[in-house]
Design a protein around this motif. Sequence first.
Motif, PDB file in Angstrom:
ATOM      1  N   GLY A 295       0.815  -1.210   0.000  1.00 48.22           N
ATOM      2  CA  GLY A 295       0.000   0.000   0.000  1.00 48.22           C
ATOM      3  C   GLY A 295       0.847   1.257   0.000  1.00 48.22           C
ATOM      4  N   TRP A 299       1.037   4.046  -2.968  1.00 45.74           N
ATOM      5  CA  TRP A 299       0.735   5.461  -2.730  1.00 45.74           C
ATOM      6  C   TRP A 299       1.850   6.343  -3.274  1.00 45.74           C
ATOM      7  CZ3 TRP A 299       2.569   9.873  -0.616  1.00 45.74           C
ATOM      8  CH2 TRP A 299       1.647  10.903  -0.344  1.00 45.74           C
ATOM      9  N   TYR A 325      -2.762   5.457   7.542  1.00 41.11           N
ATOM     10  CA  TYR A 325      -2.648   4.075   7.045  1.00 41.11           C
ATOM     11  C   TYR A 325      -2.219   3.146   8.183  1.00 41.11           C
ATOM     12  CZ  TYR A 325      -1.793   0.464   3.522  1.00 41.11           C
ATOM     13  OH  TYR A 325      -1.850  -0.681   2.774  1.00 41.11           O
ATOM     14  N   GLU A 328      -5.142   2.524  10.281  1.00 41.84           N
ATOM     15  CA  GLU A 328      -6.080   1.626   9.598  1.00 41.84           C
ATOM     16  C   GLU A 328      -5.629   0.175   9.703  1.00 41.84           C
ATOM     17  OE1 GLU A 328      -6.631   2.617   5.466  1.00 41.84           O
ATOM     18  OE2 GLU A 328      -7.306   0.581   5.004  1.00 41.84           O
TER      19      GLU A 328
END
Length: 468
Positions: A295, A299, A325, A328
Amino acid sequence: MLRDIIRKEILDNITSPKFVFTFLLCTILILLSVYTGTTNYRAEKKEYAASLALNKKNMEAQPNYNSLAGLGVKISKPPQVLGTVVIGIEEAVGRVAPVNIASDPNLVDSKYSSNPVFAVFGALDLMFIVKIVLSLFAILFTYDAIVGEKEKGTLKLALSNDLPRDRLILGKAIGGYISLLLPLLIPLLLSLLFLIIMPDISLGGQDWARLLLIFLMFFLYLSVFFSLGLFVSARTSRSSTSFLVLLFAWVVIVMVIPKAAVITAAQVRPIPSVHEITAKKDAFLQQIQVEGQKGARDWVTKNQAEAAKDPKAWQEKFRQFIQDYQQELTTKIDQNNAALERDYQQKKKVQQDLAVNLSRISPASALTFGSMTLARTGVDEYDRFLASLRAYKPIYTKWINSKLGQSLNFQTGEQAKISLDDMPQHVYQEEWLSRSLVRAIPDFALLIVLIIAFFVGAYVSFLHYDVR
Protein backbone atom coordinates in the motif's frame (compact mmCIF):
# COMPACT_ATOMS: atom_id res chain seq x y z
CA MET A 1 -30.41 -30.79 80.34
CA LEU A 2 -29.22 -29.66 76.91
CA ARG A 3 -26.69 -27.36 78.54
CA ASP A 4 -25.32 -30.27 80.60
CA ILE A 5 -24.90 -32.40 77.49
CA ILE A 6 -23.09 -29.58 75.66
CA ARG A 7 -20.83 -28.94 78.66
CA LYS A 8 -19.99 -32.63 79.00
CA GLU A 9 -19.23 -32.92 75.28
CA ILE A 10 -16.92 -29.89 75.37
CA LEU A 11 -15.13 -31.11 78.51
CA ASP A 12 -14.68 -34.60 77.04
CA ASN A 13 -13.20 -33.15 73.87
CA ILE A 14 -10.92 -30.42 75.24
CA THR A 15 -9.39 -32.80 77.79
CA SER A 16 -8.59 -35.36 75.13
CA PRO A 17 -5.13 -35.66 73.47
CA LYS A 18 -6.65 -35.05 70.02
CA PHE A 19 -7.80 -31.56 71.09
CA VAL A 20 -4.31 -30.62 72.31
CA PHE A 21 -2.77 -32.02 69.14
CA THR A 22 -5.32 -30.20 66.94
CA PHE A 23 -4.85 -26.92 68.75
CA LEU A 24 -1.05 -27.00 68.51
CA LEU A 25 -1.06 -28.01 64.84
CA CYS A 26 -3.73 -25.43 63.91
CA THR A 27 -1.82 -22.67 65.67
CA ILE A 28 1.46 -23.54 63.97
CA LEU A 29 -0.02 -24.01 60.48
CA ILE A 30 -2.34 -20.99 60.51
CA LEU A 31 0.30 -18.58 61.83
CA LEU A 32 2.89 -20.02 59.46
CA SER A 33 0.57 -19.63 56.46
CA VAL A 34 -0.30 -16.02 57.35
CA TYR A 35 3.36 -15.18 57.95
CA THR A 36 4.29 -16.73 54.59
CA GLY A 37 1.42 -14.91 52.90
CA THR A 38 2.35 -11.51 54.33
CA THR A 39 6.03 -12.02 53.49
CA ASN A 40 5.14 -12.90 49.90
CA TYR A 41 2.76 -9.96 49.61
CA ARG A 42 5.36 -7.48 50.86
CA ALA A 43 7.92 -8.88 48.40
CA GLU A 44 5.41 -8.69 45.52
CA LYS A 45 4.48 -5.14 46.48
CA LYS A 46 8.13 -4.06 46.33
CA GLU A 47 8.56 -5.90 43.05
CA TYR A 48 5.46 -4.20 41.66
CA ALA A 49 6.74 -0.72 42.60
CA ALA A 50 10.16 -1.53 41.14
CA SER A 51 8.64 -2.81 37.86
CA LEU A 52 6.59 0.39 37.47
CA ALA A 53 9.67 2.55 37.94
CA LEU A 54 11.81 0.38 35.67
CA ASN A 55 9.20 0.36 32.91
CA LYS A 56 8.92 4.15 32.97
CA LYS A 57 12.70 4.48 32.93
CA ASN A 58 13.01 2.11 29.96
CA MET A 59 10.36 3.97 28.00
CA GLU A 60 11.93 7.35 28.67
CA ALA A 61 15.32 5.98 27.59
CA GLN A 62 14.07 5.13 24.09
CA PRO A 63 15.65 7.42 21.44
CA ASN A 64 12.47 7.88 19.39
CA TYR A 65 8.87 6.80 18.95
CA ASN A 66 9.83 3.98 16.58
CA SER A 67 11.82 2.34 19.37
CA LEU A 68 9.00 3.01 21.82
CA ALA A 69 6.46 1.43 19.45
CA GLY A 70 8.64 -1.70 19.26
CA LEU A 71 9.09 -1.85 23.03
CA GLY A 72 5.50 -1.06 23.95
CA VAL A 73 4.36 -0.40 27.47
CA LYS A 74 4.45 -3.02 30.19
CA ILE A 75 1.47 -3.11 32.54
CA SER A 76 2.10 -4.78 35.88
CA LYS A 77 -0.68 -6.49 37.77
CA PRO A 78 -0.90 -5.16 41.34
CA PRO A 79 -0.75 -7.80 44.10
CA GLN A 80 -3.90 -8.45 46.13
CA VAL A 81 -3.64 -7.88 49.86
CA LEU A 82 -6.04 -10.77 50.60
CA GLY A 83 -3.64 -13.05 48.75
CA THR A 84 -2.05 -13.28 52.20
CA VAL A 85 -4.83 -15.73 53.17
CA VAL A 86 -6.11 -17.00 49.79
CA ILE A 87 -3.41 -17.01 47.13
CA GLY A 88 -5.69 -18.45 44.45
CA ILE A 89 -4.13 -18.42 40.99
CA GLU A 90 -1.94 -15.37 41.66
CA GLU A 91 1.33 -17.30 41.52
CA ALA A 92 0.36 -19.37 38.48
CA VAL A 93 -0.57 -16.49 36.15
CA GLY A 94 1.73 -13.78 34.86
CA ARG A 95 2.46 -10.54 36.66
CA VAL A 96 3.18 -8.24 33.71
CA ALA A 97 1.60 -7.73 30.27
CA PRO A 98 3.44 -6.07 27.35
CA VAL A 99 1.08 -3.84 25.35
CA ASN A 100 2.26 -2.97 21.84
CA ILE A 101 0.98 -2.55 18.30
CA ALA A 102 1.72 -6.01 17.01
CA SER A 103 0.34 -8.46 19.54
CA ASP A 104 -2.51 -8.93 21.96
CA PRO A 105 -1.67 -8.25 25.60
CA ASN A 106 -1.25 -11.31 27.78
CA LEU A 107 0.07 -11.72 31.29
CA VAL A 108 3.53 -13.30 31.32
CA ASP A 109 6.35 -13.90 33.78
CA SER A 110 4.49 -15.78 36.51
CA LYS A 111 6.16 -16.67 39.78
CA TYR A 112 6.09 -20.33 38.76
CA SER A 113 7.71 -19.63 35.38
CA SER A 114 10.49 -17.51 36.92
CA ASN A 115 11.15 -20.11 39.63
CA PRO A 116 9.59 -23.53 38.89
CA VAL A 117 10.45 -24.89 42.32
CA PHE A 118 7.44 -22.97 43.72
CA ALA A 119 5.18 -25.00 41.43
CA VAL A 120 6.58 -28.26 42.81
CA PHE A 121 5.39 -27.66 46.36
CA GLY A 122 2.45 -25.34 45.69
CA ALA A 123 1.21 -22.58 47.94
CA LEU A 124 0.67 -22.90 51.68
CA ASP A 125 -2.16 -20.46 52.31
CA LEU A 126 -4.90 -20.42 54.90
CA MET A 127 -7.50 -21.71 52.44
CA PHE A 128 -5.34 -24.78 51.70
CA ILE A 129 -4.98 -25.53 55.43
CA VAL A 130 -8.72 -25.27 56.02
CA LYS A 131 -9.60 -27.29 52.91
CA ILE A 132 -7.16 -30.13 53.52
CA VAL A 133 -5.95 -30.23 57.12
CA LEU A 134 -8.84 -28.87 59.16
CA SER A 135 -11.48 -30.84 57.25
CA LEU A 136 -9.59 -33.99 58.29
CA PHE A 137 -9.68 -32.78 61.89
CA ALA A 138 -13.45 -32.32 61.60
CA ILE A 139 -13.66 -35.99 60.66
CA LEU A 140 -11.34 -36.90 63.53
CA PHE A 141 -13.65 -35.12 65.98
CA THR A 142 -16.86 -36.79 64.79
CA TYR A 143 -16.17 -40.24 63.36
CA ASP A 144 -16.85 -41.86 66.78
CA ALA A 145 -19.25 -39.24 68.18
CA ILE A 146 -22.18 -41.73 68.18
CA VAL A 147 -20.76 -45.11 67.37
CA GLY A 148 -17.83 -44.64 69.77
CA GLU A 149 -20.16 -44.14 72.73
CA LYS A 150 -22.13 -47.17 71.64
CA GLU A 151 -18.97 -49.30 71.71
CA LYS A 152 -18.11 -47.99 75.19
CA GLY A 153 -21.65 -48.67 76.45
CA THR A 154 -22.14 -45.04 77.59
CA LEU A 155 -24.79 -44.36 74.96
CA LYS A 156 -27.06 -47.16 76.20
CA LEU A 157 -26.52 -46.01 79.78
CA ALA A 158 -27.39 -42.39 78.96
CA LEU A 159 -30.58 -43.30 77.10
CA SER A 160 -31.71 -45.61 79.91
CA ASN A 161 -32.16 -42.46 82.08
CA ASP A 162 -35.09 -41.06 80.10
CA LEU A 163 -32.78 -38.77 78.15
CA PRO A 164 -34.56 -37.75 74.90
CA ARG A 165 -32.63 -38.77 71.84
CA ASP A 166 -33.23 -35.47 70.04
CA ARG A 167 -31.65 -33.51 72.88
CA LEU A 168 -28.72 -35.87 73.07
CA ILE A 169 -27.84 -35.57 69.37
CA LEU A 170 -28.39 -31.82 69.48
CA GLY A 171 -26.18 -31.44 72.55
CA LYS A 172 -23.44 -33.61 71.07
CA ALA A 173 -23.55 -31.64 67.80
CA ILE A 174 -23.32 -28.23 69.50
CA GLY A 175 -20.68 -29.32 72.01
CA GLY A 176 -18.61 -31.10 69.38
CA TYR A 177 -18.78 -28.15 67.01
CA ILE A 178 -17.66 -25.70 69.68
CA SER A 179 -14.80 -28.04 70.53
CA LEU A 180 -13.76 -28.09 66.87
CA LEU A 181 -13.92 -24.31 66.52
CA LEU A 182 -11.87 -23.53 69.63
CA PRO A 183 -8.52 -24.66 68.13
CA LEU A 184 -9.38 -22.64 65.02
CA LEU A 185 -10.66 -19.40 66.54
CA ILE A 186 -7.63 -18.55 68.66
CA PRO A 187 -5.05 -18.90 65.84
CA LEU A 188 -7.38 -16.97 63.49
CA LEU A 189 -7.61 -14.09 65.98
CA LEU A 190 -3.82 -14.13 66.32
CA SER A 191 -3.47 -14.07 62.53
CA LEU A 192 -5.79 -11.03 62.33
CA LEU A 193 -3.65 -9.29 64.94
CA PHE A 194 -0.60 -10.24 62.89
CA LEU A 195 -2.12 -8.64 59.78
CA ILE A 196 -2.83 -5.44 61.72
CA ILE A 197 0.66 -4.97 63.12
CA MET A 198 2.61 -6.02 60.03
CA PRO A 199 4.07 -3.05 58.10
CA ASP A 200 3.08 -2.59 54.44
CA ILE A 201 -0.20 -4.47 55.05
CA SER A 202 -3.08 -2.06 54.64
CA LEU A 203 -6.60 -3.41 54.87
CA GLY A 204 -9.48 -1.11 53.95
CA GLY A 205 -13.11 -1.42 54.98
CA GLN A 206 -14.00 -3.66 52.04
CA ASP A 207 -10.95 -5.82 52.70
CA TRP A 208 -12.02 -6.45 56.28
CA ALA A 209 -15.55 -7.29 55.14
CA ARG A 210 -14.15 -9.68 52.54
CA LEU A 211 -11.87 -11.26 55.15
CA LEU A 212 -14.75 -11.86 57.56
CA LEU A 213 -16.82 -13.41 54.76
CA ILE A 214 -13.90 -15.69 53.88
CA PHE A 215 -13.64 -16.77 57.53
CA LEU A 216 -17.42 -17.39 57.55
CA MET A 217 -16.98 -19.62 54.51
CA PHE A 218 -14.20 -21.51 56.33
CA PHE A 219 -16.54 -22.18 59.27
CA LEU A 220 -19.34 -23.36 56.96
CA TYR A 221 -16.95 -25.66 55.12
CA LEU A 222 -15.80 -27.29 58.36
CA SER A 223 -19.44 -27.56 59.45
CA VAL A 224 -20.15 -29.64 56.34
CA PHE A 225 -17.54 -32.23 57.33
CA PHE A 226 -18.63 -32.07 60.97
CA SER A 227 -22.26 -32.81 59.99
CA LEU A 228 -21.10 -35.52 57.58
CA GLY A 229 -19.10 -37.11 60.40
CA LEU A 230 -22.13 -37.13 62.69
CA PHE A 231 -24.27 -38.61 59.93
CA VAL A 232 -21.86 -41.46 59.14
CA SER A 233 -21.26 -42.10 62.84
CA ALA A 234 -25.02 -42.46 63.33
CA ARG A 235 -25.29 -44.86 60.38
CA THR A 236 -22.52 -47.31 61.33
CA SER A 237 -22.11 -49.85 64.13
CA ARG A 238 -18.32 -49.76 64.46
CA SER A 239 -16.02 -46.74 64.80
CA SER A 240 -13.40 -48.27 62.48
CA THR A 241 -16.04 -48.59 59.75
CA SER A 242 -17.17 -45.01 60.33
CA PHE A 243 -13.59 -43.72 60.02
CA LEU A 244 -12.94 -45.61 56.78
CA VAL A 245 -16.21 -44.44 55.22
CA LEU A 246 -15.45 -40.84 56.15
CA LEU A 247 -11.89 -41.08 54.87
CA PHE A 248 -13.15 -42.45 51.55
CA ALA A 249 -15.77 -39.68 51.35
CA TRP A 250 -13.10 -37.05 52.10
CA VAL A 251 -10.86 -38.31 49.29
CA VAL A 252 -13.76 -38.28 46.82
CA ILE A 253 -15.03 -34.85 47.89
CA VAL A 254 -11.70 -33.03 48.20
CA MET A 255 -9.51 -34.79 45.65
CA VAL A 256 -11.52 -36.68 43.05
CA ILE A 257 -14.59 -34.59 42.20
CA PRO A 258 -12.79 -31.25 41.48
CA LYS A 259 -10.21 -32.89 39.19
CA ALA A 260 -12.77 -35.18 37.53
CA ALA A 261 -14.99 -32.16 36.80
CA VAL A 262 -12.17 -30.36 34.99
CA ILE A 263 -11.28 -33.46 32.95
CA THR A 264 -14.93 -34.07 32.05
CA ALA A 265 -15.45 -30.45 30.97
CA ALA A 266 -12.35 -30.62 28.76
CA GLN A 267 -13.70 -33.74 27.05
CA VAL A 268 -17.27 -32.51 26.66
CA ARG A 269 -16.39 -28.93 25.62
CA PRO A 270 -12.98 -29.02 23.91
CA ILE A 271 -11.38 -25.70 22.94
CA PRO A 272 -8.52 -24.87 20.55
CA SER A 273 -5.10 -24.51 22.12
CA VAL A 274 -3.51 -21.12 22.77
CA HIS A 275 -0.83 -22.00 20.20
CA GLU A 276 -3.48 -22.37 17.47
CA ILE A 277 -4.93 -18.96 18.27
CA THR A 278 -1.46 -17.38 18.37
CA ALA A 279 -0.56 -18.97 15.01
CA LYS A 280 -3.70 -17.50 13.42
CA LYS A 281 -2.90 -14.06 14.83
CA ASP A 282 0.70 -14.25 13.58
CA ALA A 283 -0.43 -15.32 10.10
CA PHE A 284 -2.82 -12.36 9.85
CA LEU A 285 -0.12 -10.00 11.13
CA GLN A 286 2.26 -11.12 8.38
CA GLN A 287 -0.50 -10.69 5.81
CA ILE A 288 -1.15 -7.13 7.02
CA GLN A 289 2.56 -6.30 6.98
CA VAL A 290 2.82 -7.38 3.35
CA GLU A 291 -0.35 -5.46 2.54
CA GLY A 292 1.02 -2.38 4.31
CA GLN A 293 4.30 -2.39 2.38
CA LYS A 294 2.43 -2.78 -0.91
CA GLY A 295 0.00 0.00 0.00
CA ALA A 296 2.83 2.41 0.84
CA ARG A 297 4.62 1.65 -2.43
CA ASP A 298 1.40 2.11 -4.40
CA TRP A 299 0.73 5.46 -2.73
CA VAL A 300 4.25 6.72 -3.51
CA THR A 301 3.94 5.58 -7.15
CA LYS A 302 0.54 7.18 -7.54
CA ASN A 303 1.59 10.51 -6.00
CA GLN A 304 5.16 10.66 -7.32
CA ALA A 305 4.36 13.49 -9.74
CA GLU A 306 3.27 15.76 -6.89
CA ALA A 307 6.64 15.34 -5.14
CA ALA A 308 8.44 17.10 -7.99
CA LYS A 309 5.99 20.03 -8.03
CA ASP A 310 5.85 20.78 -4.31
CA PRO A 311 8.11 18.54 -2.18
CA LYS A 312 7.06 20.13 1.12
CA ALA A 313 3.35 19.66 0.50
CA TRP A 314 4.01 16.11 -0.71
CA GLN A 315 5.91 15.30 2.51
CA GLU A 316 3.11 16.63 4.65
CA LYS A 317 0.60 14.61 2.62
CA PHE A 318 2.76 11.49 2.95
CA ARG A 319 3.08 12.03 6.69
CA GLN A 320 -0.69 12.17 7.03
CA PHE A 321 -1.07 9.09 4.81
CA ILE A 322 1.40 7.10 6.94
CA GLN A 323 -0.35 8.11 10.13
CA ASP A 324 -3.82 7.23 8.81
CA TYR A 325 -2.65 4.08 7.04
CA GLN A 326 -0.82 2.83 10.15
CA GLN A 327 -3.95 3.40 12.22
CA GLU A 328 -6.08 1.63 9.60
CA LEU A 329 -3.80 -1.41 9.54
CA THR A 330 -3.58 -1.48 13.34
CA THR A 331 -7.37 -1.38 13.54
CA LYS A 332 -7.57 -4.35 11.16
CA ILE A 333 -5.13 -6.31 13.32
CA ASP A 334 -7.04 -5.40 16.48
CA GLN A 335 -10.39 -6.36 14.94
CA ASN A 336 -9.07 -9.70 13.71
CA ASN A 337 -7.39 -10.49 17.02
CA ALA A 338 -10.46 -9.38 18.94
CA ALA A 339 -12.69 -11.68 16.84
CA LEU A 340 -10.35 -14.63 17.39
CA GLU A 341 -10.00 -13.85 21.06
CA ARG A 342 -13.75 -13.36 21.51
CA ASP A 343 -14.48 -16.73 19.95
CA TYR A 344 -11.75 -18.38 22.05
CA GLN A 345 -12.89 -16.71 25.27
CA GLN A 346 -16.52 -17.71 24.66
CA LYS A 347 -15.55 -21.36 24.20
CA LYS A 348 -13.21 -21.20 27.20
CA LYS A 349 -15.97 -19.62 29.32
CA VAL A 350 -18.39 -22.42 28.40
CA GLN A 351 -15.79 -25.04 29.33
CA GLN A 352 -14.86 -23.16 32.49
CA ASP A 353 -18.48 -22.77 33.62
CA LEU A 354 -19.13 -26.46 33.00
CA ALA A 355 -16.08 -27.45 35.07
CA VAL A 356 -17.04 -25.07 37.88
CA ASN A 357 -20.67 -26.19 37.99
CA LEU A 358 -19.76 -29.89 37.89
CA SER A 359 -17.17 -29.50 40.62
CA ARG A 360 -19.52 -27.47 42.82
CA ILE A 361 -21.18 -30.66 44.04
CA SER A 362 -18.04 -30.87 46.15
CA PRO A 363 -17.90 -28.47 49.14
CA ALA A 364 -14.13 -28.25 48.56
CA SER A 365 -14.77 -26.62 45.17
CA ALA A 366 -17.39 -24.30 46.66
CA LEU A 367 -14.83 -23.22 49.26
CA THR A 368 -12.12 -22.74 46.63
CA PHE A 369 -14.20 -20.69 44.19
CA GLY A 370 -16.04 -18.73 46.85
CA SER A 371 -12.96 -17.72 48.83
CA MET A 372 -11.02 -16.84 45.66
CA THR A 373 -13.90 -14.65 44.50
CA LEU A 374 -13.98 -12.81 47.82
CA ALA A 375 -10.17 -12.46 47.93
CA ARG A 376 -10.06 -11.31 44.27
CA THR A 377 -7.44 -13.90 43.47
CA GLY A 378 -9.46 -16.21 41.22
CA VAL A 379 -9.98 -16.81 37.52
CA ASP A 380 -12.65 -14.09 37.23
CA GLU A 381 -10.28 -11.44 38.54
CA TYR A 382 -7.64 -12.59 36.07
CA ASP A 383 -10.14 -12.36 33.20
CA ARG A 384 -11.26 -8.89 34.31
CA PHE A 385 -7.70 -7.59 34.40
CA LEU A 386 -6.97 -9.10 30.98
CA ALA A 387 -10.14 -7.52 29.57
CA SER A 388 -9.01 -4.11 30.89
CA LEU A 389 -5.67 -4.57 29.09
CA ARG A 390 -7.41 -5.40 25.82
CA ALA A 391 -9.62 -2.36 26.18
CA TYR A 392 -6.53 -0.22 26.80
CA LYS A 393 -4.57 -1.51 23.80
CA PRO A 394 -6.50 0.42 21.06
CA ILE A 395 -6.15 3.60 23.12
CA TYR A 396 -2.41 3.12 23.40
CA THR A 397 -1.92 2.14 19.74
CA LYS A 398 -3.88 5.19 18.57
CA TRP A 399 -1.59 7.41 20.67
CA ILE A 400 1.65 5.78 19.49
CA ASN A 401 0.51 5.84 15.83
CA SER A 402 -0.22 9.56 16.06
CA LYS A 403 3.22 10.11 17.60
CA LEU A 404 4.91 8.06 14.87
CA GLY A 405 3.25 10.15 12.15
CA GLN A 406 4.04 13.48 13.82
CA SER A 407 7.67 12.58 14.50
CA LEU A 408 8.63 12.00 10.84
CA ASN A 409 11.12 14.60 9.58
CA PHE A 410 11.72 14.34 5.82
CA GLN A 411 14.33 17.08 5.79
CA THR A 412 16.87 15.71 8.24
CA GLY A 413 15.67 12.16 8.79
CA GLU A 414 15.83 12.77 12.53
CA GLN A 415 12.96 11.80 14.74
CA ALA A 416 11.61 13.74 17.67
CA LYS A 417 12.51 12.74 21.20
CA ILE A 418 9.76 11.01 23.04
CA SER A 419 7.54 12.58 25.65
CA LEU A 420 5.29 10.46 27.85
CA ASP A 421 3.38 13.37 29.35
CA ASP A 422 0.27 12.83 27.24
CA MET A 423 0.47 9.03 27.03
CA PRO A 424 -2.88 7.50 28.10
CA GLN A 425 -2.59 5.48 31.30
CA HIS A 426 -4.06 2.06 31.98
CA VAL A 427 -6.77 2.25 34.64
CA TYR A 428 -8.08 -0.86 36.36
CA GLN A 429 -11.18 -0.73 38.56
CA GLU A 430 -11.24 -3.60 41.05
CA GLU A 431 -14.47 -5.47 41.62
CA TRP A 432 -16.78 -4.09 44.28
CA LEU A 433 -17.64 -6.22 47.31
CA SER A 434 -21.34 -6.34 46.41
CA ARG A 435 -20.54 -7.89 43.02
CA SER A 436 -18.14 -10.42 44.54
CA LEU A 437 -20.72 -11.33 47.16
CA VAL A 438 -23.38 -11.96 44.51
CA ARG A 439 -21.03 -14.35 42.72
CA ALA A 440 -20.13 -16.11 46.00
CA ILE A 441 -23.76 -16.62 47.11
CA PRO A 442 -24.15 -19.98 45.26
CA ASP A 443 -21.12 -21.30 47.14
CA PHE A 444 -22.48 -20.12 50.49
CA ALA A 445 -25.88 -21.64 49.64
CA LEU A 446 -24.38 -24.98 48.67
CA LEU A 447 -22.43 -25.26 51.92
CA ILE A 448 -25.52 -24.38 53.99
CA VAL A 449 -27.67 -26.92 52.11
CA LEU A 450 -25.08 -29.66 52.68
CA ILE A 451 -24.86 -28.81 56.40
CA ILE A 452 -28.65 -29.04 56.78
CA ALA A 453 -28.90 -32.24 54.72
CA PHE A 454 -26.16 -34.08 56.65
CA PHE A 455 -27.38 -32.87 60.05
CA VAL A 456 -30.99 -33.86 59.31
CA GLY A 457 -29.67 -37.23 58.14
CA ALA A 458 -27.71 -37.62 61.39
CA TYR A 459 -30.70 -36.49 63.48
CA VAL A 460 -33.16 -38.90 61.86
CA SER A 461 -30.65 -41.76 61.88
CA PHE A 462 -29.94 -41.28 65.59
CA LEU A 463 -33.65 -41.33 66.46
CA HIS A 464 -33.77 -44.89 65.10
CA TYR A 465 -30.24 -45.88 66.12
CA ASP A 466 -29.79 -49.31 67.69
CA VAL A 467 -27.73 -48.66 70.86
CA ARG A 468 -27.38 -52.35 71.82
